[in-house]
Design a protein around this motif. Sequence first.
Motif, mmCIF file in Angstrom:
data_model
loop_
_atom_site.group_PDB
_atom_site.id
_atom_site.type_symbol
_atom_site.label_atom_id
_atom_site.label_comp_id
_atom_site.label_asym_id
_atom_site.label_seq_id
_atom_site.Cartn_x
_atom_site.Cartn_y
_atom_site.Cartn_z
ATOM 1 N N LYS A 21 109.682 40.529 75.817
ATOM 2 C CA LYS A 21 110.272 40.961 74.562
ATOM 3 C C LYS A 21 110.248 39.798 73.590
ATOM 4 O O LYS A 21 110.582 38.665 73.946
ATOM 5 N N LEU A 22 109.827 40.070 72.350
ATOM 6 C CA LEU A 22 109.855 39.031 71.328
ATOM 7 C C LEU A 22 111.305 38.740 70.982
ATOM 8 O O LEU A 22 112.037 39.609 70.511
ATOM 9 N N ASN A 23 111.730 37.510 71.210
ATOM 10 C CA ASN A 23 113.131 37.168 71.014
ATOM 11 C C ASN A 23 113.395 36.889 69.555
ATOM 12 O O ASN A 23 113.075 35.825 69.045
ATOM 13 N N CYS A 24 113.990 37.870 68.872
ATOM 14 C CA CYS A 24 114.328 37.720 67.453
ATOM 15 C C CYS A 24 115.823 37.895 67.239
ATOM 16 O O CYS A 24 116.255 38.292 66.173
ATOM 17 N N ALA A 43 102.421 29.958 59.724
ATOM 18 C CA ALA A 43 103.297 30.231 60.868
ATOM 19 C C ALA A 43 103.052 29.246 61.998
ATOM 20 O O ALA A 43 103.997 28.796 62.652
ATOM 21 N N ALA A 44 101.780 28.901 62.243
ATOM 22 C CA ALA A 44 101.461 27.966 63.319
ATOM 23 C C ALA A 44 101.986 26.570 63.029
ATOM 24 O O ALA A 44 102.407 25.845 63.938
ATOM 25 N N SER A 45 101.981 26.173 61.767
ATOM 26 C CA SER A 45 102.442 24.829 61.419
ATOM 27 C C SER A 45 103.966 24.722 61.391
ATOM 28 O O SER A 45 104.504 23.628 61.544
ATOM 29 N N PRO A 75 106.533 33.682 69.967
ATOM 30 C CA PRO A 75 107.334 34.722 69.318
ATOM 31 C C PRO A 75 107.830 34.321 67.932
ATOM 32 O O PRO A 75 107.840 35.150 67.019
ATOM 33 N N ALA A 76 108.257 33.059 67.767
ATOM 34 C CA ALA A 76 108.708 32.613 66.442
ATOM 35 C C ALA A 76 107.551 32.613 65.454
ATOM 36 O O ALA A 76 107.727 32.905 64.270
#
Length: 456
Positions: free
Chosen positions: A2-5, A39-41, A47-48
Amino acid sequence: MKLNCVARPSAFQDAVIIEAVQLIEQAGPLDDAQAMREAASAHADGPARIAARARILGQRIGLQDELARARHWAPWVLLALVALIVLAGLTLAGSVVGNSERRINVVVALASLLGLHLLTLLLWLFGLVVPLGAFNASFGWIWLALTARVAGGRQGQTPLLLRAATRLMARARLLPWALGFVSHAIWSLSFTVVIAALLFALAFRSYTLNWETTILEPAFFVHAVQWLGAAPSWLGFPVPDANAVLSPLAAASGQRAWALWLTGCIVVYGLLPRGVFALLCAAVWRLRRKSLRPDGSQAYFSRLLARFDAMAPRHIVDADSGPAPRRMPTSLSDGEVGDAVVLIGFELPDELPWPPSEARASGAQVLRIDGSAGARRALLDELARLRPRRAFVACNAASSPDRGTERFLREVMALCGECRLRLPGADEAAHRRWHGWLADAGLDRLLITEGAETLS
Protein backbone atom coordinates in the motif's frame (compact mmCIF):
# COMPACT_ATOMS: atom_id res chain seq x y z
CA MET A 1 1.96 -3.10 -0.94
CA LYS A 2 0.00 0.00 0.00
CA LEU A 3 1.30 3.45 -0.86
CA ASN A 4 1.75 5.07 2.52
CA CYS A 5 0.13 8.50 2.29
CA VAL A 6 -1.24 8.69 5.81
CA ALA A 7 1.57 10.46 7.62
CA ARG A 8 0.37 13.97 6.79
CA PRO A 9 -2.95 15.76 7.38
CA SER A 10 -3.49 15.88 3.60
CA ALA A 11 -3.15 12.12 3.23
CA PHE A 12 -6.67 11.59 1.89
CA GLN A 13 -6.27 14.48 -0.55
CA ASP A 14 -2.99 12.97 -1.77
CA ALA A 15 -4.68 9.60 -2.20
CA VAL A 16 -7.53 11.14 -4.21
CA ILE A 17 -5.08 13.03 -6.45
CA ILE A 18 -3.00 9.88 -7.06
CA GLU A 19 -6.14 7.90 -7.90
CA ALA A 20 -7.43 10.67 -10.20
CA VAL A 21 -4.12 10.87 -12.09
CA GLN A 22 -4.19 7.08 -12.51
CA LEU A 23 -7.71 7.30 -13.96
CA ILE A 24 -6.59 10.02 -16.39
CA GLU A 25 -3.61 7.94 -17.52
CA GLN A 26 -5.83 4.98 -18.31
CA ALA A 27 -6.61 6.84 -21.53
CA GLY A 28 -2.91 7.45 -22.24
CA PRO A 29 0.25 8.47 -20.36
CA LEU A 30 0.76 12.12 -19.48
CA ASP A 31 3.87 14.10 -20.36
CA ASP A 32 5.52 13.65 -16.97
CA ALA A 33 9.26 13.93 -17.64
CA GLN A 34 9.60 17.14 -15.64
CA ALA A 35 7.33 15.85 -12.87
CA MET A 36 9.39 12.65 -12.60
CA ARG A 37 12.62 14.62 -12.27
CA GLU A 38 11.20 16.97 -9.63
CA ALA A 39 9.70 14.12 -7.61
CA ALA A 40 12.90 12.06 -7.81
CA SER A 41 15.05 14.96 -6.64
CA ALA A 42 12.76 15.91 -3.73
CA HIS A 43 12.06 12.48 -2.20
CA ALA A 44 14.07 9.37 -1.47
CA ASP A 45 11.49 6.59 -1.26
CA GLY A 46 9.24 5.38 -4.05
CA PRO A 47 5.76 5.96 -2.54
CA ALA A 48 6.63 9.56 -1.62
CA ARG A 49 7.92 10.11 -5.16
CA ILE A 50 4.69 8.75 -6.65
CA ALA A 51 2.64 11.07 -4.42
CA ALA A 52 4.85 14.05 -5.36
CA ARG A 53 4.55 13.22 -9.07
CA ALA A 54 0.76 13.07 -8.77
CA ARG A 55 0.67 16.42 -6.94
CA ILE A 56 2.79 18.07 -9.62
CA LEU A 57 0.67 16.65 -12.45
CA GLY A 58 -2.53 17.42 -10.54
CA GLN A 59 -1.48 21.03 -10.08
CA ARG A 60 -0.81 21.30 -13.81
CA ILE A 61 -4.19 19.78 -14.67
CA GLY A 62 -6.05 21.75 -12.00
CA LEU A 63 -7.10 18.86 -9.77
CA GLN A 64 -6.12 20.57 -6.49
CA ASP A 65 -8.08 23.70 -7.37
CA GLU A 66 -11.21 21.72 -8.20
CA LEU A 67 -10.84 19.62 -5.05
CA ALA A 68 -10.60 22.82 -2.99
CA ARG A 69 -13.76 24.13 -4.66
CA ALA A 70 -15.56 20.87 -3.92
CA ARG A 71 -14.54 21.02 -0.25
CA HIS A 72 -15.75 24.63 -0.11
CA TRP A 73 -19.15 23.83 -1.63
CA ALA A 74 -19.74 20.49 0.14
CA PRO A 75 -21.09 21.93 3.44
CA TRP A 76 -23.30 24.44 1.60
CA VAL A 77 -24.78 21.72 -0.60
CA LEU A 78 -25.34 19.57 2.48
CA LEU A 79 -27.02 22.49 4.26
CA ALA A 80 -29.34 23.03 1.29
CA LEU A 81 -30.15 19.31 1.18
CA VAL A 82 -30.88 19.32 4.92
CA ALA A 83 -33.18 22.34 4.47
CA LEU A 84 -35.11 20.46 1.79
CA ILE A 85 -35.38 17.40 4.01
CA VAL A 86 -36.64 19.49 6.93
CA LEU A 87 -39.22 21.09 4.66
CA ALA A 88 -40.24 17.67 3.38
CA GLY A 89 -40.55 16.43 6.97
CA LEU A 90 -42.79 19.34 7.88
CA THR A 91 -44.88 18.71 4.79
CA LEU A 92 -45.19 15.03 5.65
CA ALA A 93 -46.20 15.80 9.23
CA GLY A 94 -48.70 18.35 7.92
CA SER A 95 -50.22 15.76 5.62
CA VAL A 96 -50.91 13.57 8.67
CA VAL A 97 -52.37 16.22 11.03
CA GLY A 98 -53.35 19.01 8.65
CA ASN A 99 -56.66 17.76 7.27
CA SER A 100 -59.75 19.80 8.11
CA GLU A 101 -61.66 16.89 9.68
CA ARG A 102 -58.92 16.34 12.28
CA ARG A 103 -59.15 12.59 11.82
CA ILE A 104 -55.98 10.50 11.58
CA ASN A 105 -55.98 6.98 10.22
CA VAL A 106 -53.10 5.60 12.30
CA VAL A 107 -52.32 2.77 9.87
CA VAL A 108 -52.08 5.10 6.87
CA ALA A 109 -50.11 7.65 8.90
CA LEU A 110 -47.62 5.01 10.06
CA ALA A 111 -47.17 3.65 6.54
CA SER A 112 -46.65 7.11 5.03
CA LEU A 113 -44.13 8.13 7.71
CA LEU A 114 -42.11 4.89 7.80
CA GLY A 115 -42.62 3.21 4.41
CA LEU A 116 -39.87 4.84 2.33
CA HIS A 117 -37.52 4.91 5.32
CA LEU A 118 -37.81 1.16 5.91
CA LEU A 119 -37.36 0.39 2.20
CA THR A 120 -34.18 2.46 1.86
CA LEU A 121 -32.82 1.09 5.15
CA LEU A 122 -33.29 -2.49 3.97
CA LEU A 123 -31.58 -1.65 0.67
CA TRP A 124 -28.64 -0.14 2.55
CA LEU A 125 -28.32 -3.21 4.78
CA PHE A 126 -28.49 -5.46 1.72
CA GLY A 127 -25.82 -3.32 0.04
CA LEU A 128 -23.43 -4.02 2.93
CA VAL A 129 -23.48 -7.71 1.99
CA VAL A 130 -24.03 -7.55 -1.76
CA PRO A 131 -22.82 -4.19 -3.17
CA LEU A 132 -25.25 -3.81 -6.07
CA GLY A 133 -25.19 -0.03 -6.08
CA ALA A 134 -28.41 0.23 -4.07
CA PHE A 135 -26.93 3.12 -2.11
CA ASN A 136 -26.46 5.17 -5.30
CA ALA A 137 -29.92 6.61 -4.62
CA SER A 138 -29.14 7.45 -0.98
CA PHE A 139 -28.91 10.95 0.42
CA GLY A 140 -25.14 10.48 0.73
CA TRP A 141 -24.71 9.78 -2.97
CA ILE A 142 -27.07 12.62 -3.92
CA TRP A 143 -24.98 14.97 -1.77
CA LEU A 144 -21.72 13.92 -3.44
CA ALA A 145 -23.21 14.13 -6.94
CA LEU A 146 -24.68 17.58 -6.31
CA THR A 147 -21.38 18.79 -4.85
CA ALA A 148 -19.53 17.59 -7.95
CA ARG A 149 -22.02 19.33 -10.21
CA VAL A 150 -21.97 22.63 -8.29
CA ALA A 151 -18.20 22.74 -7.81
CA GLY A 152 -17.10 21.55 -11.25
CA GLY A 153 -20.02 21.91 -13.63
CA ARG A 154 -20.31 19.68 -16.66
CA GLN A 155 -16.78 20.18 -18.04
CA GLY A 156 -14.71 20.25 -14.84
CA GLN A 157 -12.58 17.57 -13.24
CA THR A 158 -14.75 17.29 -10.10
CA PRO A 159 -16.68 14.22 -11.40
CA LEU A 160 -13.29 12.55 -11.96
CA LEU A 161 -12.27 13.41 -8.39
CA LEU A 162 -15.60 12.01 -7.17
CA ARG A 163 -14.91 8.78 -9.03
CA ALA A 164 -11.40 8.61 -7.56
CA ALA A 165 -12.69 9.19 -4.01
CA THR A 166 -15.42 6.57 -4.34
CA ARG A 167 -12.90 4.06 -5.73
CA LEU A 168 -10.70 4.61 -2.69
CA MET A 169 -13.63 4.18 -0.32
CA ALA A 170 -14.87 1.10 -2.16
CA ARG A 171 -11.40 -0.48 -2.02
CA ALA A 172 -11.25 0.20 1.74
CA ARG A 173 -14.82 -1.19 2.11
CA LEU A 174 -15.92 2.21 3.36
CA LEU A 175 -18.21 3.43 0.59
CA PRO A 176 -21.55 2.20 2.02
CA TRP A 177 -20.49 3.37 5.49
CA ALA A 178 -19.46 6.84 4.36
CA LEU A 179 -22.55 7.39 2.24
CA GLY A 180 -24.66 5.69 4.89
CA PHE A 181 -23.52 8.14 7.58
CA VAL A 182 -24.77 11.10 5.55
CA SER A 183 -28.01 9.32 4.69
CA HIS A 184 -28.72 8.15 8.25
CA ALA A 185 -27.91 11.57 9.70
CA ILE A 186 -30.33 13.29 7.30
CA TRP A 187 -33.05 10.72 8.00
CA SER A 188 -32.51 11.21 11.75
CA LEU A 189 -32.94 14.96 11.36
CA SER A 190 -36.06 14.42 9.24
CA PHE A 191 -37.65 12.15 11.86
CA THR A 192 -36.76 14.62 14.60
CA VAL A 193 -38.62 17.36 12.71
CA VAL A 194 -41.60 15.06 12.00
CA ILE A 195 -41.87 13.94 15.64
CA ALA A 196 -41.59 17.53 16.92
CA ALA A 197 -44.26 18.79 14.52
CA LEU A 198 -46.51 15.81 15.26
CA LEU A 199 -46.23 16.24 19.04
CA PHE A 200 -46.85 19.98 18.77
CA ALA A 201 -50.04 19.41 16.74
CA LEU A 202 -51.29 16.58 19.00
CA ALA A 203 -50.55 18.61 22.13
CA PHE A 204 -52.52 21.72 21.19
CA ARG A 205 -55.26 20.44 18.88
CA SER A 206 -57.87 17.73 19.25
CA TYR A 207 -57.70 14.81 16.83
CA THR A 208 -59.55 11.56 16.43
CA LEU A 209 -57.24 8.61 15.77
CA ASN A 210 -58.73 5.43 14.40
CA TRP A 211 -58.34 2.78 11.72
CA GLU A 212 -60.54 1.82 8.80
CA THR A 213 -60.84 -1.27 6.64
CA THR A 214 -63.10 -2.87 4.08
CA ILE A 215 -61.77 -6.42 3.79
CA LEU A 216 -59.58 -7.02 6.87
CA GLU A 217 -60.83 -8.53 10.12
CA PRO A 218 -60.77 -6.31 13.24
CA ALA A 219 -58.65 -8.95 14.96
CA PHE A 220 -55.87 -8.18 12.48
CA PHE A 221 -55.59 -4.62 13.81
CA VAL A 222 -55.66 -5.84 17.41
CA HIS A 223 -52.67 -8.11 16.80
CA ALA A 224 -50.88 -5.51 14.66
CA VAL A 225 -51.17 -2.81 17.31
CA GLN A 226 -49.97 -5.17 20.04
CA TRP A 227 -47.05 -6.42 17.93
CA LEU A 228 -45.92 -2.99 16.73
CA GLY A 229 -46.29 -1.53 20.21
CA ALA A 230 -44.10 -4.17 21.91
CA ALA A 231 -40.78 -2.39 21.29
CA PRO A 232 -42.07 1.15 22.04
CA SER A 233 -43.55 -0.15 25.30
CA TRP A 234 -40.00 -0.86 26.50
CA LEU A 235 -39.41 2.89 26.39
CA GLY A 236 -42.64 3.66 28.25
CA PHE A 237 -44.97 4.35 25.35
CA PRO A 238 -48.51 3.02 26.01
CA VAL A 239 -50.12 0.37 23.81
CA PRO A 240 -53.90 0.57 23.18
CA ASP A 241 -55.68 -2.51 24.49
CA ALA A 242 -58.11 -4.61 22.47
CA ASN A 243 -61.14 -2.64 23.65
CA ALA A 244 -59.58 0.66 22.58
CA VAL A 245 -58.66 -0.81 19.19
CA LEU A 246 -62.10 -2.26 18.57
CA SER A 247 -64.00 0.76 19.87
CA PRO A 248 -65.02 2.99 16.93
CA LEU A 249 -64.92 6.13 19.14
CA ALA A 250 -62.39 5.77 21.93
CA ALA A 251 -62.52 7.97 25.00
CA ALA A 252 -60.07 10.81 25.54
CA SER A 253 -57.68 8.51 27.41
CA GLY A 254 -57.88 6.06 24.53
CA GLN A 255 -57.09 8.81 22.03
CA ARG A 256 -54.05 9.76 24.09
CA ALA A 257 -52.86 6.11 24.01
CA TRP A 258 -53.33 6.05 20.22
CA ALA A 259 -51.35 9.28 19.80
CA LEU A 260 -48.47 8.11 22.00
CA TRP A 261 -48.48 4.68 20.32
CA LEU A 262 -48.12 6.35 16.92
CA THR A 263 -45.34 8.61 18.23
CA GLY A 264 -43.55 5.67 19.87
CA CYS A 265 -43.62 3.66 16.64
CA ILE A 266 -42.03 6.56 14.74
CA VAL A 267 -39.34 6.93 17.42
CA VAL A 268 -38.50 3.23 17.71
CA TYR A 269 -38.84 2.18 14.06
CA GLY A 270 -37.70 5.46 12.48
CA LEU A 271 -35.53 7.76 14.56
CA LEU A 272 -33.64 5.24 16.71
CA PRO A 273 -32.45 2.90 13.89
CA ARG A 274 -31.21 5.84 11.84
CA GLY A 275 -29.43 7.40 14.81
CA VAL A 276 -27.79 4.10 15.82
CA PHE A 277 -26.65 3.36 12.27
CA ALA A 278 -25.29 6.90 11.89
CA LEU A 279 -23.13 6.36 15.00
CA LEU A 280 -22.06 2.92 13.72
CA CYS A 281 -21.06 4.37 10.34
CA ALA A 282 -19.01 7.07 12.07
CA ALA A 283 -17.24 4.44 14.19
CA VAL A 284 -16.44 2.24 11.17
CA TRP A 285 -15.09 5.29 9.30
CA ARG A 286 -12.74 6.12 12.18
CA LEU A 287 -11.50 2.53 12.34
CA ARG A 288 -10.91 2.07 8.60
CA ARG A 289 -9.98 5.54 7.37
CA LYS A 290 -6.27 4.69 7.43
CA SER A 291 -7.00 2.16 4.67
CA LEU A 292 -7.86 4.99 2.25
CA ARG A 293 -4.66 4.57 0.25
CA PRO A 294 -3.93 3.69 -3.37
CA ASP A 295 -3.18 0.03 -3.96
CA GLY A 296 0.55 0.02 -4.67
CA SER A 297 0.44 -3.62 -5.83
CA GLN A 298 -1.12 -2.56 -9.16
CA ALA A 299 1.04 -2.69 -12.27
CA TYR A 300 0.58 1.08 -12.73
CA PHE A 301 2.55 1.82 -9.57
CA SER A 302 5.11 -0.90 -10.28
CA ARG A 303 5.93 0.80 -13.58
CA LEU A 304 6.34 4.17 -11.88
CA LEU A 305 8.65 2.70 -9.24
CA ALA A 306 10.74 1.04 -11.97
CA ARG A 307 11.05 4.36 -13.78
CA PHE A 308 12.16 6.08 -10.60
CA ASP A 309 14.69 3.32 -9.94
CA ALA A 310 16.07 3.74 -13.45
CA MET A 311 16.59 7.45 -12.73
CA ALA A 312 18.76 6.79 -9.69
CA PRO A 313 22.23 8.39 -10.04
CA ARG A 314 25.04 6.01 -10.87
CA HIS A 315 28.13 6.46 -8.69
CA ILE A 316 30.64 4.84 -11.04
CA VAL A 317 34.20 6.05 -11.43
CA ASP A 318 36.60 5.07 -14.17
CA ALA A 319 39.42 4.27 -11.80
CA ASP A 320 39.78 0.52 -11.56
CA SER A 321 40.01 -0.46 -7.89
CA GLY A 322 40.37 -4.13 -8.65
CA PRO A 323 38.09 -6.90 -9.76
CA ALA A 324 34.69 -7.02 -8.07
CA PRO A 325 32.03 -9.70 -8.25
CA ARG A 326 29.51 -9.04 -11.01
CA ARG A 327 25.88 -10.09 -10.80
CA MET A 328 23.47 -10.72 -13.63
CA PRO A 329 20.75 -8.01 -13.59
CA THR A 330 17.23 -9.17 -12.74
CA SER A 331 14.86 -8.81 -15.69
CA LEU A 332 11.11 -8.18 -15.45
CA SER A 333 8.80 -11.14 -14.95
CA ASP A 334 6.27 -12.24 -17.55
CA GLY A 335 3.45 -10.55 -15.67
CA GLU A 336 5.26 -7.20 -15.61
CA VAL A 337 6.07 -6.78 -19.29
CA GLY A 338 4.00 -5.59 -22.22
CA ASP A 339 3.87 -6.80 -25.81
CA ALA A 340 6.40 -4.37 -27.31
CA VAL A 341 9.64 -5.46 -29.01
CA VAL A 342 12.34 -2.79 -29.38
CA LEU A 343 15.55 -2.59 -31.39
CA ILE A 344 18.11 -0.15 -29.98
CA GLY A 345 21.12 1.17 -31.82
CA PHE A 346 23.83 2.00 -29.25
CA GLU A 347 26.58 4.42 -30.38
CA LEU A 348 26.55 3.08 -33.94
CA PRO A 349 28.79 4.83 -36.50
CA ASP A 350 27.10 6.80 -39.28
CA GLU A 351 28.40 4.46 -41.99
CA LEU A 352 26.57 1.50 -40.50
CA PRO A 353 23.05 1.18 -42.08
CA TRP A 354 20.31 1.87 -39.52
CA PRO A 355 17.69 0.66 -39.00
CA PRO A 356 18.23 -2.78 -40.53
CA SER A 357 15.84 -3.82 -43.27
CA GLU A 358 14.39 -6.70 -41.24
CA ALA A 359 13.18 -4.27 -38.53
CA ARG A 360 10.41 -2.94 -40.79
CA ALA A 361 9.04 -6.41 -41.49
CA SER A 362 9.19 -7.54 -37.85
CA GLY A 363 7.19 -4.62 -36.47
CA ALA A 364 9.81 -3.92 -33.79
CA GLN A 365 10.06 -0.36 -32.47
CA VAL A 366 13.39 1.17 -33.50
CA LEU A 367 15.31 3.47 -31.14
CA ARG A 368 18.79 4.96 -31.23
CA ILE A 369 21.19 6.51 -28.75
CA ASP A 370 24.29 8.57 -29.55
CA GLY A 371 25.91 8.15 -26.11
CA SER A 372 25.02 11.55 -24.64
CA ALA A 373 23.58 11.69 -21.11
CA GLY A 374 20.34 13.34 -22.27
CA ALA A 375 19.71 10.80 -25.03
CA ARG A 376 20.52 7.97 -22.66
CA ARG A 377 18.07 9.26 -20.04
CA ALA A 378 15.30 9.78 -22.59
CA LEU A 379 15.72 6.28 -24.01
CA LEU A 380 15.64 4.66 -20.56
CA ASP A 381 12.49 6.63 -19.70
CA GLU A 382 10.87 5.31 -22.87
CA LEU A 383 11.85 1.73 -21.99
CA ALA A 384 10.43 2.18 -18.47
CA ARG A 385 7.17 3.28 -20.06
CA LEU A 386 7.04 0.48 -22.64
CA ARG A 387 8.39 -2.36 -20.44
CA PRO A 388 9.06 -4.47 -23.59
CA ARG A 389 9.00 -8.22 -23.48
CA ARG A 390 12.18 -8.31 -25.58
CA ALA A 391 14.88 -5.73 -26.34
CA PHE A 392 17.67 -6.02 -28.91
CA VAL A 393 20.72 -3.80 -28.41
CA ALA A 394 22.86 -3.35 -31.52
CA CYS A 395 26.49 -2.34 -30.80
CA ASN A 396 29.39 -1.55 -33.09
CA ALA A 397 31.27 -4.83 -33.36
CA ALA A 398 34.52 -3.07 -34.26
CA SER A 399 34.58 -0.99 -31.06
CA SER A 400 35.93 -2.17 -27.74
CA PRO A 401 33.24 -2.64 -25.08
CA ASP A 402 33.77 -0.47 -22.01
CA ARG A 403 32.09 0.36 -18.71
CA GLY A 404 29.62 2.69 -20.37
CA THR A 405 28.44 -0.15 -22.58
CA GLU A 406 28.16 -2.48 -19.59
CA ARG A 407 26.20 0.07 -17.57
CA PHE A 408 23.80 0.69 -20.46
CA LEU A 409 23.20 -3.04 -21.03
CA ARG A 410 22.49 -3.58 -17.33
CA GLU A 411 19.99 -0.70 -17.32
CA VAL A 412 18.20 -2.08 -20.39
CA MET A 413 18.07 -5.61 -18.95
CA ALA A 414 16.36 -4.31 -15.79
CA LEU A 415 13.59 -2.67 -17.84
CA CYS A 416 12.57 -5.53 -20.14
CA GLY A 417 11.67 -9.19 -20.04
CA GLU A 418 14.59 -10.43 -22.17
CA CYS A 419 17.61 -8.60 -23.60
CA ARG A 420 19.72 -9.75 -26.54
CA LEU A 421 22.86 -8.27 -28.10
CA ARG A 422 23.32 -7.81 -31.85
CA LEU A 423 26.68 -7.15 -33.50
CA PRO A 424 25.94 -6.11 -37.08
CA GLY A 425 28.83 -6.85 -39.44
CA ALA A 426 30.88 -8.68 -36.81
CA ASP A 427 33.54 -11.22 -37.85
CA GLU A 428 34.61 -14.25 -35.84
CA ALA A 429 37.31 -12.34 -33.97
CA ALA A 430 34.83 -9.68 -32.90
CA HIS A 431 32.43 -12.33 -31.69
CA ARG A 432 35.16 -13.94 -29.56
CA ARG A 433 36.17 -10.57 -28.12
CA TRP A 434 32.61 -9.64 -27.16
CA HIS A 435 31.84 -13.10 -25.73
CA GLY A 436 34.93 -12.87 -23.53
CA TRP A 437 33.99 -9.38 -22.38
CA LEU A 438 30.44 -10.46 -21.54
CA ALA A 439 31.79 -13.32 -19.41
CA ASP A 440 34.17 -10.98 -17.55
CA ALA A 441 31.37 -8.42 -16.96
CA GLY A 442 28.98 -11.02 -15.51
CA LEU A 443 26.68 -10.74 -18.53
CA ASP A 444 27.45 -14.11 -20.06
CA ARG A 445 23.77 -15.06 -20.18
CA LEU A 446 23.04 -12.14 -22.48
CA LEU A 447 22.48 -13.77 -25.89
CA ILE A 448 24.24 -12.60 -29.05
CA THR A 449 21.88 -13.06 -31.96
CA GLU A 450 21.79 -12.22 -35.64
CA GLY A 451 19.16 -12.50 -38.35
CA ALA A 452 15.67 -11.28 -39.07
CA GLU A 453 14.02 -14.29 -37.45
CA THR A 454 15.19 -13.16 -34.02
CA LEU A 455 13.22 -9.88 -34.11
CA SER A 456 10.02 -11.32 -32.68
